[in-house]
Design a protein around this motif. Structure first.
Motif, mmCIF file in Angstrom:
data_model
loop_
_atom_site.group_PDB
_atom_site.id
_atom_site.type_symbol
_atom_site.label_atom_id
_atom_site.label_comp_id
_atom_site.label_asym_id
_atom_site.label_seq_id
_atom_site.Cartn_x
_atom_site.Cartn_y
_atom_site.Cartn_z
ATOM 1 N N MET A 1 0.849 -1.192 0.000
ATOM 2 C CA MET A 1 0.000 0.000 0.000
ATOM 3 C C MET A 1 0.888 1.246 0.000
ATOM 4 S SD MET A 1 -2.876 1.203 2.800
ATOM 5 C CE MET A 1 -3.854 -0.292 2.562
ATOM 6 N N SER A 2 0.557 2.232 -0.857
ATOM 7 C CA SER A 2 1.334 3.462 -0.907
ATOM 8 C C SER A 2 1.124 4.277 0.365
ATOM 9 C CB SER A 2 0.925 4.296 -2.120
ATOM 10 O OG SER A 2 -0.355 4.862 -1.923
ATOM 11 N N VAL A 3 2.022 5.219 0.591
ATOM 12 C CA VAL A 3 1.920 6.081 1.772
ATOM 13 C C VAL A 3 0.602 6.853 1.755
ATOM 14 C CG1 VAL A 3 2.929 8.067 2.944
ATOM 15 C CG2 VAL A 3 4.415 6.275 2.050
ATOM 16 N N LEU A 4 0.225 7.410 0.599
ATOM 17 C CA LEU A 4 -1.003 8.190 0.522
ATOM 18 C C LEU A 4 -2.243 7.317 0.691
ATOM 19 C CD1 LEU A 4 -0.164 10.731 -2.317
ATOM 20 C CD2 LEU A 4 -0.135 11.090 0.156
ATOM 21 N N SER A 5 -2.217 6.109 0.137
ATOM 22 C CA SER A 5 -3.337 5.189 0.341
ATOM 23 C C SER A 5 -3.459 4.821 1.810
ATOM 24 C CB SER A 5 -3.147 3.926 -0.504
ATOM 25 O OG SER A 5 -3.210 4.223 -1.878
ATOM 26 N N ALA A 6 -2.326 4.626 2.461
ATOM 27 C CA ALA A 6 -2.332 4.302 3.884
ATOM 28 C C ALA A 6 -2.903 5.451 4.702
ATOM 29 C CB ALA A 6 -0.925 3.961 4.351
ATOM 30 N N LEU A 7 -2.585 6.679 4.295
ATOM 31 C CA LEU A 7 -3.118 7.841 5.004
ATOM 32 C C LEU A 7 -4.636 7.914 4.860
ATOM 33 C CD1 LEU A 7 -2.809 10.481 6.560
ATOM 34 C CD2 LEU A 7 -2.347 11.635 4.378
ATOM 35 N N VAL A 8 -5.140 7.713 3.649
ATOM 36 C CA VAL A 8 -6.589 7.739 3.441
ATOM 37 C C VAL A 8 -7.266 6.650 4.263
ATOM 38 C CG1 VAL A 8 -8.415 7.388 1.752
ATOM 39 C CG2 VAL A 8 -6.446 8.799 1.159
ATOM 40 N N THR A 9 -6.686 5.462 4.259
ATOM 41 C CA THR A 9 -7.243 4.363 5.044
ATOM 42 C C THR A 9 -7.242 4.703 6.528
ATOM 43 O OG1 THR A 9 -6.516 2.720 3.417
ATOM 44 C CG2 THR A 9 -6.950 1.933 5.648
ATOM 45 N N ALA A 10 -6.171 5.345 6.990
ATOM 46 C CA ALA A 10 -6.059 5.701 8.404
ATOM 47 C C ALA A 10 -7.091 6.744 8.807
ATOM 48 C CB ALA A 10 -4.650 6.203 8.697
ATOM 49 N N THR A 11 -7.348 7.727 7.940
ATOM 50 C CA THR A 11 -8.348 8.740 8.284
ATOM 51 C C THR A 11 -9.747 8.149 8.274
ATOM 52 O OG1 THR A 11 -8.468 9.513 5.982
ATOM 53 C CG2 THR A 11 -6.932 10.652 7.452
ATOM 54 N N ARG A 12 -10.000 7.207 7.369
ATOM 55 C CA ARG A 12 -11.333 6.585 7.310
ATOM 56 C C ARG A 12 -11.564 5.624 8.459
ATOM 57 N NH1 ARG A 12 -11.728 5.503 0.729
ATOM 58 N NH2 ARG A 12 -12.231 7.676 0.172
ATOM 59 N N SER A 13 -10.510 4.969 8.905
ATOM 60 C CA SER A 13 -10.654 4.018 10.010
ATOM 61 C C SER A 13 -10.659 4.707 11.363
ATOM 62 C CB SER A 13 -9.520 2.992 9.966
ATOM 63 O OG SER A 13 -8.283 3.593 10.324
ATOM 64 N N GLY A 14 -10.175 5.942 11.406
ATOM 65 C CA GLY A 14 -10.092 6.666 12.663
ATOM 66 C C GLY A 14 -8.767 6.543 13.361
ATOM 67 N N SER A 15 -7.810 5.810 12.790
ATOM 68 C CA SER A 15 -6.497 5.716 13.432
ATOM 69 C C SER A 15 -5.700 6.998 13.256
ATOM 70 C CB SER A 15 -5.712 4.517 12.885
ATOM 71 O OG SER A 15 -5.495 4.627 11.500
#
Length: 257
Positions: free
Chosen positions: A1-15
């Motif tokens: 997973m790219s850094v930006l994809s990981a960031l989007v996933t993190a904001t959506r998951s609440g982490s």
């Protein structure tokens, strides 16, 4: 997973939580009011152009009337005479607009003294506990002043002697500007200077030194109590006003939960 994809996933998951640090803009948003004969900025105001009517049957829109330094806003170096040859707000570097941020909390001290001034010793004590200030980053100064943001009178806290609001000493302003690795300094009050700073040497020392060192200011911030002392990322979104000395600004913080 790219850094930006990981960031989007993190904001959506609440982490990673996105926290809004911005004061909403409306006609009663507190602004700086200067004494005569100095010119004053405009209050924020909407002027309705159409609202699903004969002026525009399918749309609603407004003109906005405001000053560059109304509500939560960014001060560019050219805002002050000491930085008059500096860049304007449209030239803010991207590394400033997305940058590491730390918070120093002096709200307890300000609760007992609205004229409280941040000193170099306070920042040195903070660094002894939390580590060095971030290179090219932001220091945000929490005072609890956002609780007074409901009305102009509460926010300015003025009497016959003038406004009583917290800020930084002249020595501390010089240190932040000339000796720290910071690119910017932010506050909860209407400006980066203390209410009594007109009587400092030099007057309005925070503006004098920060702008003179081509550093940046943020004002009228909220929700600083939700940020950790270290580890967050600040996202600053001014309007790119060509030639502008500042801009109303949406300010967000990314915080790991």
């Amino acid at each position: 997973m790219s850094v930006l994809s990981a960031l989007v996933t993190a904001t959506r998951s609440g982490s990673v939580e996105v926290i809004d640090l911005t004061t909403p803009l409306h006609e009663s948003t507190p602004i700086l009011e200067l004494p005569a004969p100095f010119a004053n900025t405009s209050r924020f105001r909407l002027e309705e152009l159409s609202r699903y009517d004969d002026r525009g049957p399918a749309w609603y829109w407004n003109d906005i009337h405001t000053g560059e330094h109304t509500g939560t806003h960014l001060d560019a170096p050219n805002h002050w005479v000491t930085g008059r040859d500096g860049v304007d707000v449209s030239q803010a570097p991207m590394g400033l607009l997305v940058a590491p941020v730390v918070v120093i909390d002096m709200s307890r001290e300000v609760e007992g003294d609205p004229d409280f001034l941040l000193e170099v010793a306070h920042i040195e004590a903070w660094q002894a506990e939390h580590g060095p200030l971030p290179e090219g980053g932001w220091l945000l100064y929490r005072t609890g002043w956002e609780a007074r943001g409901g009305t102009q009178d509460e926010f300015m806290n003025a009497d016959e002697a003038g406004p009583h609001t917290p800020g930084v000493s002249a020595e501390c302003a010089r240190w932040i500007a000339q000796s720290s690795p910071l690119a910017g300094f932010g506050v909860e009050t209407v400006g980066t200077d203390a209410g009594a700073a007109g009587g400092f040497d030099p007057p309005f020392a925070c503006h004098h030194f920060l702008m003179g060192a081509h550093k940046w200011g943020l004002t009228s911030l909220r929700n600083l109590g939700r940020l950790p002392a270290t580890g967050a990322v600040l996202v600053v979104c001014p309007l790119p006003i060509v030639g502008g000395s500042g801009s109303p600004t949406r300010v967000l913080a990314l915080v790991e939960t």
